[in-house]
Design an enzyme around this catalytic site. Structure first.
Site, PDB file in Angstrom:
ATOM      1  N   ASP A  96      44.551  47.986  39.264  1.00 44.74           N
ATOM      2  CA  ASP A  96      43.802  46.961  38.550  1.00 44.74           C
ATOM      3  C   ASP A  96      42.802  46.347  39.519  1.00 44.74           C
ATOM      4  OD1 ASP A  96      44.284  45.535  35.682  1.00 44.74           O
ATOM      5  OD2 ASP A  96      43.377  44.132  37.097  1.00 44.74           O
TER       6      ASP A  96
ATOM      7  N   ARG B  17      36.340  29.553  32.475  1.00 41.87           N
ATOM      8  CA  ARG B  17      37.115  30.350  33.428  1.00 41.87           C
ATOM      9  C   ARG B  17      36.687  30.112  34.874  1.00 41.87           C
ATOM     10  NH1 ARG B  17      37.983  36.191  30.361  1.00 41.87           N
ATOM     11  NH2 ARG B  17      39.264  35.353  28.675  1.00 41.87           N
TER      12      ARG B  17
END
Length: 269
Positions: free
Chosen positions: A139, A35
């Site tokens: 978020d 990632r």
């Protein structure tokens, strides 16, 4: 892809936990290496040692935020965990019998499918929904929030939307490959970036909180602290919905109603 050394992984998972509460267990080295590979390329770093040095020297916190964006999981869908929605409809009707307006928070909204689902459901059962139900969606991931705020999704994302709710989306092109959430539904929701383990600027009270499949990425002490904060922010009689793979520990201050649904007592005990 550069090697991720054990000491580098330990540093990264320590800073990620302090910054975002995400608890990376042993064995996640390959996931983190993959990632963060894009961040190494974007910053011109040839290895994780130099990338860590860049994070430490970046006083603006820009790369720290980009790293958190890269490691967060934003898997979601419309009408996810559908057993919650008949409960939500009943809860909304009950709350609106005694409340002038109901505040709903989607905590960890990712790319927005959850709050849009909640807004569609509310619009389908509540008259004057724009005056009676207020939605907040938050978020920690800025890139996910950008998608949520745009409110445009590929056609494949609509597969989970029941046919009678497809009225809430419209195609954006002649080939109907992408669809936009109807503007009146978009206007029901306020989107904002928020770190759940940081400060919460909203005062509440919230009547309904959805925090589904988020706490599973935190360790047990962080989960307990977060549940206590949710309980404090909820109005008496308010509800917390969590993921079906999650559970609250005893002492959260919330009563178990059914799997993945909890309620704050009407009269505090």
């Amino acid at each position: 892809m550069p090697e991720l050394k054990p000491q580098e992984f330990e540093w990264l998972r320590g800073v990620i936990k302090r910054a975002a509460g995400i608890h990376l267990t042993d064995g996640k080295e390959t996931v983190i290496r993959a990632r963060l590979g894009k961040r190494l390329r974007a910053t011109g770093c040839l290895d994780f040692e130099s990338y860590i040095e860049q994070i430490e020297s970046d006083a603006s916190g820009t790369e720290m935020a980009a790293m958190i964006d890269a490691v967060t999981v934003n898997q979601t869908s419309f009408f996810r965990e559908p057993t919650h929605f008949p409960v939500l409809q009943s809860v909304l009707n009950t709350l609106l019998e005694r409340e002038t307006a109901v505040n709903v928070w989607s905590a960890g909204c990712a790319t927005g499918e959850e709050p849009y689902t909640l807004a569609m459901l509310a619009d389908s059962i509540v008259a004057n929904v724009q005056e009676r139900v207020r939605f907040l969606a938050t978020d920690i991931c800025s890139t996910a929030l950008a998608v949520a705020q745009e409110g445009i999704f590929p056609k494949r994302a609509l597969r989970a939307i029941p046919e009678n709710f497809l009225q809430y989306v419209t195609p954006t092109d002649s080939r109907e490959t992408r669809y936009a959430i109807r503007p009146d539904i978009q206007r029901l929701i306020s989107f904002a970036r928020l770190n759940l383990i940081g400060d919460w600027p909203m005062r509440g009270p919230m009547h309904i909180i959805f925090c589904r499949n988020v706490m599973m990425y935190f360790d047990s002490p962080t989960q307990r602290r977060l549940a206590a904060r949710f309980s404090k922010l909820l109005a008496p009689g308010g509800y917390l919905f969590i993921g079906h793979s999650e559970a609250l520990s005893i002492g959260s201050g919330l009563d178990y109603i059914q799997p993945a649904v909890y309620q704050k007592p009407e009269a505090l005990r």
